[in-house]
Design a protein around this motif. Structure first.
Motif, PDB file in Angstrom:
ATOM      1  N   GLN A 153       3.060  -1.992  -4.983  1.00  0.00           N
ATOM      2  CA  GLN A 153       2.678  -2.193  -6.383  1.00  0.00           C
ATOM      3  C   GLN A 153       3.528  -3.279  -7.034  1.00  0.00           C
ATOM      4  O   GLN A 153       3.055  -4.013  -7.910  1.00  0.00           O
ATOM      5  N   PHE A 154       4.789  -3.426  -6.569  1.00  0.00           N
ATOM      6  CA  PHE A 154       5.657  -4.458  -7.147  1.00  0.00           C
ATOM      7  C   PHE A 154       5.235  -5.850  -6.667  1.00  0.00           C
ATOM      8  O   PHE A 154       5.237  -6.809  -7.427  1.00  0.00           O
ATOM      9  N   GLY A 155       4.879  -5.950  -5.379  1.00  0.00           N
ATOM     10  CA  GLY A 155       4.399  -7.222  -4.868  1.00  0.00           C
ATOM     11  C   GLY A 155       3.126  -7.661  -5.559  1.00  0.00           C
ATOM     12  O   GLY A 155       2.958  -8.844  -5.888  1.00  0.00           O
ATOM     13  N   LYS A 156       2.221  -6.714  -5.779  1.00  0.00           N
ATOM     14  CA  LYS A 156       0.960  -7.060  -6.445  1.00  0.00           C
ATOM     15  C   LYS A 156       1.203  -7.466  -7.893  1.00  0.00           C
ATOM     16  O   LYS A 156       0.590  -8.408  -8.402  1.00  0.00           O
ATOM     17  N   LYS A 157       2.122  -6.773  -8.545  1.00  0.00           N
ATOM     18  CA  LYS A 157       2.424  -7.096  -9.939  1.00  0.00           C
ATOM     19  C   LYS A 157       3.039  -8.490 -10.063  1.00  0.00           C
ATOM     20  O   LYS A 157       2.714  -9.256 -10.985  1.00  0.00           O
ATOM     21  N   LEU A 158       3.902  -8.840  -9.126  1.00  0.00           N
ATOM     22  CA  LEU A 158       4.632 -10.104  -9.229  1.00  0.00           C
ATOM     23  C   LEU A 158       3.799 -11.288  -8.770  1.00  0.00           C
ATOM     24  O   LEU A 158       3.771 -12.333  -9.427  1.00  0.00           O
ATOM     25  N   PHE A 159       3.112 -11.141  -7.650  1.00  0.00           N
ATOM     26  CA  PHE A 159       2.417 -12.287  -7.069  1.00  0.00           C
ATOM     27  C   PHE A 159       0.903 -12.171  -7.102  1.00  0.00           C
ATOM     28  O   PHE A 159       0.215 -13.174  -6.924  1.00  0.00           O
ATOM     29  N   GLY A 160       0.365 -10.963  -7.284  1.00  0.00           N
ATOM     30  CA  GLY A 160      -1.072 -10.816  -7.397  1.00  0.00           C
ATOM     31  C   GLY A 160      -1.782 -10.933  -6.067  1.00  0.00           C
ATOM     32  O   GLY A 160      -1.511 -11.833  -5.293  1.00  0.00           O
ATOM     33  N   SER A 161      -2.695 -10.019  -5.778  1.00  0.00           N
ATOM     34  CA  SER A 161      -3.476 -10.117  -4.547  1.00  0.00           C
ATOM     35  C   SER A 161      -4.522 -11.199  -4.697  1.00  0.00           C
ATOM     36  O   SER A 161      -4.827 -11.664  -5.791  1.00  0.00           O
ATOM     37  N   PHE A 220      -0.145 -17.748  -8.167  1.00  0.00           N
ATOM     38  CA  PHE A 220       0.052 -17.116  -6.871  1.00  0.00           C
ATOM     39  C   PHE A 220      -1.108 -16.160  -6.626  1.00  0.00           C
ATOM     40  O   PHE A 220      -1.521 -15.424  -7.512  1.00  0.00           O
ATOM     41  N   ALA A 221      -1.636 -16.200  -5.443  1.00  0.00           N
ATOM     42  CA  ALA A 221      -2.723 -15.306  -5.059  1.00  0.00           C
ATOM     43  C   ALA A 221      -2.458 -14.848  -3.634  1.00  0.00           C
ATOM     44  O   ALA A 221      -3.200 -15.160  -2.712  1.00  0.00           O
ATOM     45  N   CYS A 222      -1.354 -14.124  -3.460  1.00  0.00           N
ATOM     46  CA  CYS A 222      -0.999 -13.663  -2.121  1.00  0.00           C
ATOM     47  C   CYS A 222      -2.022 -12.647  -1.634  1.00  0.00           C
ATOM     48  O   CYS A 222      -2.575 -11.880  -2.428  1.00  0.00           O
ATOM     49  N   PRO A 223      -2.296 -12.626  -0.338  1.00  0.00           N
ATOM     50  CA  PRO A 223      -3.236 -11.638   0.193  1.00  0.00           C
ATOM     51  C   PRO A 223      -2.676 -10.228   0.059  1.00  0.00           C
ATOM     52  O   PRO A 223      -1.490 -10.028  -0.220  1.00  0.00           O
ATOM     53  N   SER A 224      -3.527  -9.243   0.275  1.00  0.00           N
ATOM     54  CA  SER A 224      -3.100  -7.855   0.079  1.00  0.00           C
ATOM     55  C   SER A 224      -2.200  -7.351   1.202  1.00  0.00           C
ATOM     56  O   SER A 224      -1.634  -6.267   1.104  1.00  0.00           O
ATOM     57  N   GLY A 225      -2.059  -8.110   2.254  1.00  0.00           N
ATOM     58  CA  GLY A 225      -1.184  -7.731   3.353  1.00  0.00           C
ATOM     59  C   GLY A 225      -1.022  -8.871   4.331  1.00  0.00           C
ATOM     60  O   GLY A 225      -1.493  -9.989   4.091  1.00  0.00           O
ATOM     61  N   ALA A 226      -0.340  -8.611   5.444  1.00  0.00           N
ATOM     62  CA  ALA A 226      -0.112  -9.651   6.448  1.00  0.00           C
ATOM     63  C   ALA A 226       0.269  -8.988   7.763  1.00  0.00           C
ATOM     64  O   ALA A 226       0.732  -7.839   7.791  1.00  0.00           O
ATOM     65  N   GLU A 227       0.070  -9.723   8.847  1.00  0.00           N
ATOM     66  CA  GLU A 227       0.595  -9.314  10.140  1.00  0.00           C
ATOM     67  C   GLU A 227       1.913 -10.027  10.370  1.00  0.00           C
ATOM     68  O   GLU A 227       2.126 -11.128   9.878  1.00  0.00           O
ATOM     69  N   ILE A 277      23.195  -4.962  -9.261  1.00  0.00           N
ATOM     70  CA  ILE A 277      21.803  -5.223  -8.896  1.00  0.00           C
ATOM     71  C   ILE A 277      20.922  -5.048 -10.122  1.00  0.00           C
ATOM     72  O   ILE A 277      20.942  -3.986 -10.754  1.00  0.00           O
ATOM     73  N   GLU A 278      20.177  -6.067 -10.464  1.00  0.00           N
ATOM     74  CA  GLU A 278      19.228  -5.967 -11.585  1.00  0.00           C
ATOM     75  C   GLU A 278      18.254  -4.824 -11.324  1.00  0.00           C
ATOM     76  O   GLU A 278      17.631  -4.740 -10.255  1.00  0.00           O
ATOM     77  N   GLY A 279      18.163  -3.898 -12.283  1.00  0.00           N
ATOM     78  CA  GLY A 279      17.257  -2.763 -12.139  1.00  0.00           C
ATOM     79  C   GLY A 279      17.794  -1.646 -11.267  1.00  0.00           C
ATOM     80  O   GLY A 279      17.124  -0.638 -11.085  1.00  0.00           O
ATOM     81  N   GLY A 280      18.996  -1.824 -10.689  1.00  0.00           N
ATOM     82  CA  GLY A 280      19.613  -0.759  -9.927  1.00  0.00           C
ATOM     83  C   GLY A 280      19.314  -0.753  -8.447  1.00  0.00           C
ATOM     84  O   GLY A 280      20.004  -0.086  -7.676  1.00  0.00           O
ATOM     85  N   VAL A 281      18.297  -1.485  -7.991  1.00  0.00           N
ATOM     86  CA  VAL A 281      17.937  -1.487  -6.581  1.00  0.00           C
ATOM     87  C   VAL A 281      16.990  -2.651  -6.318  1.00  0.00           C
ATOM     88  O   VAL A 281      16.292  -3.114  -7.227  1.00  0.00           O
ATOM     89  N   ALA A 282      16.980  -3.134  -5.075  1.00  0.00           N
ATOM     90  CA  ALA A 282      16.012  -4.167  -4.688  1.00  0.00           C
ATOM     91  C   ALA A 282      14.600  -3.590  -4.710  1.00  0.00           C
ATOM     92  O   ALA A 282      14.393  -2.393  -4.472  1.00  0.00           O
ATOM     93  N   LEU A 283      13.618  -4.437  -5.000  1.00  0.00           N
ATOM     94  CA  LEU A 283      12.225  -3.998  -5.032  1.00  0.00           C
ATOM     95  C   LEU A 283      11.484  -4.499  -3.792  1.00  0.00           C
ATOM     96  O   LEU A 283      11.523  -5.690  -3.481  1.00  0.00           O
ATOM     97  N   PRO A 284      10.793  -3.592  -3.089  1.00  0.00           N
ATOM     98  CA  PRO A 284       9.981  -4.029  -1.939  1.00  0.00           C
ATOM     99  C   PRO A 284       8.685  -4.664  -2.421  1.00  0.00           C
ATOM    100  O   PRO A 284       8.002  -4.122  -3.303  1.00  0.00           O
ATOM    101  N   ILE A 285       8.326  -5.806  -1.837  1.00  0.00           N
ATOM    102  CA  ILE A 285       7.036  -6.422  -2.161  1.00  0.00           C
ATOM    103  C   ILE A 285       6.039  -6.232  -1.012  1.00  0.00           C
ATOM    104  O   ILE A 285       4.837  -6.305  -1.229  1.00  0.00           O
ATOM    105  N   LEU A 286       6.553  -6.000   0.204  1.00  0.00           N
ATOM    106  CA  LEU A 286       5.707  -5.641   1.340  1.00  0.00           C
ATOM    107  C   LEU A 286       6.327  -4.436   2.030  1.00  0.00           C
ATOM    108  O   LEU A 286       7.552  -4.328   2.127  1.00  0.00           O
ATOM    109  N   GLU A 287       5.487  -3.547   2.518  1.00  0.00           N
ATOM    110  CA  GLU A 287       5.977  -2.403   3.276  1.00  0.00           C
ATOM    111  C   GLU A 287       5.185  -2.286   4.574  1.00  0.00           C
ATOM    112  O   GLU A 287       4.096  -2.865   4.722  1.00  0.00           O
ATOM    113  N   TYR A 288       5.737  -1.556   5.542  1.00  0.00           N
ATOM    114  CA  TYR A 288       5.079  -1.388   6.835  1.00  0.00           C
ATOM    115  C   TYR A 288       3.845  -0.496   6.690  1.00  0.00           C
ATOM    116  O   TYR A 288       3.884   0.551   6.041  1.00  0.00           O
TER     117      TYR A 288
END
Length: 651
Positions: A184-192, A202-209, A235-246
């Motif tokens: 959700q953070f990756g989509k918010k920041l870069f957009g699918s 930015f129009a990053c795809p919804s995922g990647a290999e 750390i800004e916000g207290g923790v790093a934010l994941p933009i992609l997950e497995y």
């Protein structure tokens, strides 16, 4: 949509979700999810509550990465070139010593790439001091694979960035491909890709290999754990934010922690310096997919947003949805498969010095357009050389014989002859690379070290004309055996079958300056087309970086280039082709008005693209890349145009 913490991980923790104090600059006030973190001392999983993407991350986002530096910590320059230039084609490739001693201005003013690292034998205090200074000055860092561990909090590592590998006992998870999905953070920041079609967004795809070669399971540290362990920042916000997950598993060794749902790529902003750090756990830099490259490019833009000299100090980048050419600007890109962008054109004063003289133009028109074919000759002592890459001598003589009627001024040469010393004469010969299939050209030339011979020929002042497949081969396609002679790459090459037939073309203003109006024509004329490339200009930094062989900065170090040998690129080439001026010059466009062109050619996809480019190099070398075929179905106008190109090449 995941939030970066798997359900298994959440159950393992079993404790309350903690939240850091609200961040400054208008951070959201409500928790929107949790991020899986690691407790370093016990190597157990935990979680941190997060309040969403800080608003300034979106507001500050730049259009392209700022200065990017791939620093060699111990892998060698060939490794850096192979792994990082396809992703960051304008990056500087430097040894650690070069960064420290010769390019100190980049410390704190660039994004440094930290490559995959073997387990360290101890803390390298020199590395730690430089990277600490870089982060304290607000520089960006992107860590790949075990490079995240090296910069983070695993044993004997630098302990600078808030990441660590979990469960290193089970390091041998396996090799292959894994699937990643946006959070959700990756989509918010870069957009699918479904959210925007504008080239400026930015129009990053919804995922990647991604490739996975026993990659570490890199997880963030919460701010409390990071500071307790000696982390030098907050750390800004207290923790790093994941933009992609497995989104798929790799667990051949039976590790307890599942990959699925775990963070794969994370962003952390370090305060108060506002340094930005990206952790890339899987091997996205090895044989990157277009989708993975898009995410890494976006992450590099985010990491560059805090730099004082964002985007290299070049101002806002103008991305284009269609080609644009004028006296001031032209269409280009920074990489093979990159987005179209606006680039400056060479100045009129530069072009006037390169233009054909009025006497030559008058003689060309008189011989070709006024019926005096037998009077045309190339300049005394010059020669047209058709390199036979599969057509045969008889066919090539038929195709190009009328272009240079005097048989003493033209010849057909076999690729094997390129190995013979003195077979080509700089200042005398113009070599023609005919049409066909570019990959077959690459194979034939590679077998006889023909690429090396032609590159050396141009570097020493020679002239080359590539037609159709020849124009494709001289470009900087990121493929083994390609010429990398002209600062060009094909656009939309996956759709190269555009048809065979007549098309309408028109000279650019630059083309008129260099080779004059063809027969006095002020508008369009017709040439035959047969699936030729839509080449676009390649930025000079990328052209320099994609020279074959060792990177330029490593040539004097005499290091072994084993990586290039494995790729079939180890021809031992050391000759650099250096541009004179500001890059390629557009001579001819596919006309917007295609009335009268063949119905079986997809001219709607070609309109406005450049059909012919010229390049000039230090040492006097000249190269023309021409997509259509003036030698096919010749008319007085097409023959006149081809002769003008040859006369310009021959100086």
């Amino acid at each position: 949509m995941g939030s970066g913490c798997s359900s298994d991980a959440a159950r393992t923790v079993g404790g309350p979700v903690t939240a850091e104090p609200a961040t400054k600059r208008g951070a959201p006030s409500k928790l929107v999810g949790t991020v899986c973190t690691v407790e370093v001392s016990s190597d157990t999983l935990s979680s941190e509550g997060v309040k969403g993407v800080p608003p300034h991350w979106k507001e500050d986002l730049v259009d392209e990465p700022g200065p990017v530096v791939a620093v060699d910590l111990e892998k060698g320059m060939a490794y850096l070139k192979k792994r990082f230039l396809p992703l960051f084609p304008r990056a500087k490739l430097l040894t650690f010593e070069q960064l420290q001693e010769e390019h100190a201005e980049l410390i704190g003013a660039s994004v440094i790439l930290v490559h995959n690292m073997p387990p360290p034998q101890g803390v390298n205090e020199i590395h730690k001091a430089l990277f600490l200074r870089h982060l304290e000055k607000g520089g960006g860092v992107i860590c790949f694979g075990s490079g995240c561990c090296y910069m983070g909090f695993n044993l004997r590592c630098l302990q600078l960035v808030p990441f660590a590998a979990h469960d290193r006992r089970h390091w041998n998870r396996g090799t292959g491909k894994v699937s990643l999905v946006e959070t959700q953070f990756g989509k918010k920041l870069f957009g699918s890709s479904s959210s925007s079609s504008s080239p400026d967004c930015f129009a990053c795809p919804s995922g990647a290999e991604s490739g996975f070669w026993h990659s570490p399971l890199v997880l963030p540290l919460g701010n409390g754990e990071y500071r307790r362990k000696g982390g030098p920042f907050d750390i800004e916000g207290g923790v790093a934010l994941p933009i992609l997950e497995y989104a798929s598993e790799m667990n051949e060794c039976g590790a307890e922690a599942s990959l699925v749902g775990m963070p794969a790529v994370c962003l952390a902003e370090l305060m108060p310096s506002k340094a930005r750090v990206v952790s890339v756990g899987p091997h996205m830099e090895i044989t990157p997919t277009p989708e993975g490259a898009a995410w890494l490019d976006a992450a590099a833009c985010w990491a560059s947003s805090g730099l004082k000299q964002a985007a290299g100090g070049e101002g806002k980048v103008v991305f284009l949805s269609r080609p644009v050419f004028s006296l001031e600007s032209m269409t280009g890109t920074d990489r093979d498969g990159g987005r179209l962008r606006q680039l400056p054109c060479p100045s009129p004063s530069v072009l006037s010095e390169l233009a054909l003289g009025s006497d030559a133009l008058q003689a060309l028109n008189s011989a070709t357009l006024e019926g005096g074919e037998e009077t045309f000759r190339v300049p005394e002592g010059k020669r047209v050389v058709a390199l036979d890459l599969g057509k045969g001598e008889e066919t090539l003589t038929e195709m190009f014989g009328s272009v240079a009627p005097d048989s003493s001024q033209r010849t057909v040469m076999q690729p094997e002859q390129l190995k013979e010393e003195g077979s080509l004469k700089t200042g005398r010969d113009a070599v023609i690379l005919h049409g066909g299939m570019a990959n077959e050209h690459a194979d034939k030339l590679f077998e006889v070290r023909g690429r090396e011979a032609l590159r050396d020929f141009v570097a020493a002042g020679g002239a080359v004309l590539g037609i159709c497949a020849g124009a494709h081969w001289v470009s900087c396609r990121n493929l083994p055996g390609w010429g990398h002679i002209a600062p060009l790459v094909p656009h939309d090459n996956s759709n190269w079958r555009r048809g065979v037939g007549d098309v309408r073309v028109r000279l650019t203003e630059q083309g008129r300056q260099l080779v004059g109006d063809v027969g006095g024509l002020e508008s369009d004329f017709t040439l035959r087309y047969a699936n030729g490339p839509l080449n676009i200009s390649l930025m000079e930094e990328s052209f320099v970086n994609f020279q074959p062989g060792r990177p330029r900065r490593a040539r004097e170090e005499k290091e072994e280039d084993d990586d290039n040998e494995e790729e079939g690129e180890g021809e031992g080439e050391k000759q650099q082709i250096e541009l004179e001026g500001s890059g390629a010059i557009p001579l001819l466009l596919f006309a917007e008005n295609q009335s009268g062109s063949s119905d079986n050619v997809q001219t709607d996809k070609m309109k406005g693209h450049c059909a012919c480019w010229a390049s000039v190099f230090k040492g006097g070398g000249r190269v023309i890349a021409l997509s259509p075929h003036p030698e096919y179905a010749q008319t007085p106008v097409s023959r006149n145009f081809l002769r003008r190109l040859l006369m310009w090449l021959l100086g």
